[in-house]
Motif scaffolding. Structure first.
Motif, PDB file in Angstrom:
ATOM      1  N   UNK A 296       0.793  -1.231   0.000  1.00 29.57           N
ATOM      2  CA  UNK A 296       0.000   0.000   0.000  1.00 29.57           C
ATOM      3  C   UNK A 296       0.831   1.289   0.000  1.00 29.57           C
ATOM      4  N   UNK A 297       1.973   1.304   0.663  1.00 29.98           N
ATOM      5  CA  UNK A 297       2.803   2.517   0.705  1.00 29.98           C
ATOM      6  C   UNK A 297       3.286   2.926  -0.687  1.00 29.98           C
ATOM      7  N   UNK A 298       3.276   2.011  -1.640  1.00 33.10           N
ATOM      8  CA  UNK A 298       3.729   2.316  -2.997  1.00 33.10           C
ATOM      9  C   UNK A 298       2.824   3.324  -3.697  1.00 33.10           C
TER      10      UNK A 298
ATOM     11  N   UNK B 129      -5.014   5.804  -8.481  1.00 35.59           N
ATOM     12  CA  UNK B 129      -6.013   4.738  -8.598  1.00 35.59           C
ATOM     13  C   UNK B 129      -5.448   3.514  -9.318  1.00 35.59           C
ATOM     14  N   UNK B 130      -4.685   3.742 -10.388  1.00 35.36           N
ATOM     15  CA  UNK B 130      -4.117   2.624 -11.136  1.00 35.36           C
ATOM     16  C   UNK B 130      -3.106   1.850 -10.285  1.00 35.36           C
TER      17      UNK B 130
ATOM     18  N   UNK C  96      -3.239  -2.030  -9.010  1.00 35.17           N
ATOM     19  CA  UNK C  96      -2.119  -2.946  -9.265  1.00 35.17           C
ATOM     20  C   UNK C  96      -1.617  -3.566  -7.962  1.00 35.17           C
ATOM     21  N   UNK C  97      -1.544  -2.774  -6.907  1.00 34.47           N
ATOM     22  CA  UNK C  97      -1.110  -3.296  -5.608  1.00 34.47           C
ATOM     23  C   UNK C  97      -2.111  -4.345  -5.114  1.00 34.47           C
ATOM     24  N   UNK C  98      -3.396  -4.051  -5.220  1.00 39.76           N
ATOM     25  CA  UNK C  98      -4.416  -4.999  -4.775  1.00 39.76           C
ATOM     26  C   UNK C  98      -4.336  -6.301  -5.557  1.00 39.76           C
ATOM     27  N   UNK C  99      -4.149  -6.201  -6.845  1.00 39.25           N
ATOM     28  CA  UNK C  99      -4.061  -7.402  -7.688  1.00 39.25           C
ATOM     29  C   UNK C  99      -2.797  -8.180  -7.366  1.00 39.25           C
TER      30      UNK C  99
ATOM     31  N   UNK D 135       5.475  -3.844  -9.313  1.00 40.16           N
ATOM     32  CA  UNK D 135       4.610  -3.264 -10.318  1.00 40.16           C
ATOM     33  C   UNK D 135       5.432  -2.168 -10.990  1.00 40.16           C
ATOM     34  N   UNK D 136       5.075  -1.827 -12.186  1.00 37.82           N
ATOM     35  CA  UNK D 136       5.830  -0.826 -12.949  1.00 37.82           C
ATOM     36  C   UNK D 136       4.925   0.361 -13.224  1.00 37.82           C
TER      37      UNK D 136
END
Length: 152
Positions: free
Chosen positions: A10-12, A42-43, A47-50, A62-63
């Motif tokens: 989440x911090x990302x 939001x994106x 991505x973090x959730x996925x 993630x990139x």
């Protein structure tokens, strides 16, 4: 084009916002700047959730990409995630009290154009383009004519 790799935590989300904001043109109108940063947030959140759900599959990063077209100042953001699932063709209705589920609606409303594409190495890249000049926003995702580099 600038690229950042982030762990799926989440911090990302905040790290991506802080990294991307200085990359945006200084003369970008404040409302457009806010839209870019919000959609990027939001994106990355998606991505973090996925990626968190797919951690057992060995997902590491993630990139996040930001591209500012030198010719016209349009801004494109792109975020990869490990899921091969396509984006829904249109945002879905969300209950008023729900604390999530509005990301695609924001993408649809704030970006001038957006879409996704599968990546050759697996997963997908979701992108959004923001145009400097007033232009009508289109609705519904589609594939771009030219994808951001991370979307290959």
């Amino acid at each position: 084009m600038s690229c950042l790799h982030l762990p799926p935590v989440p911090a990302s989300v905040g790290d991506a916002r802080r990294w991307a904001a200085p990359l945006l043109p200084p003369d970008l109108p404040p409302d457009l700047r806010d839209s870019v940063v919000l959609v990027l947030s939001e994106l990355v959140t998606n991505a973090v959730a996925i990626a968190t759900g797919d951690r057992a599959a060995g997902v590491e990063d993630i990139e996040v990409e930001v591209f500012v077209d030198p010719a016209d100042g349009h801004v494109t953001v792109a975020v990869t995630d490990p899921s091969d699932q396509p984006l829904p063709p249109a945002p879905v209705a969300v209950e008023a009290g729900a604390d999530h589920g509005r990301g695609l609606l924001l993408l649809d409303v704030l970006a001038h154009d957006h879409g996704w594409s599968p990546r050759e190495c697996g997963g997908k890249c979701v992108w959004a383009q923001f145009r400097r000049a007033a232009a009508p926003r289109r609705t519904g995702p589609r594939r771009p004519a030219a994808q951001p580099a991370g979307c290959a």
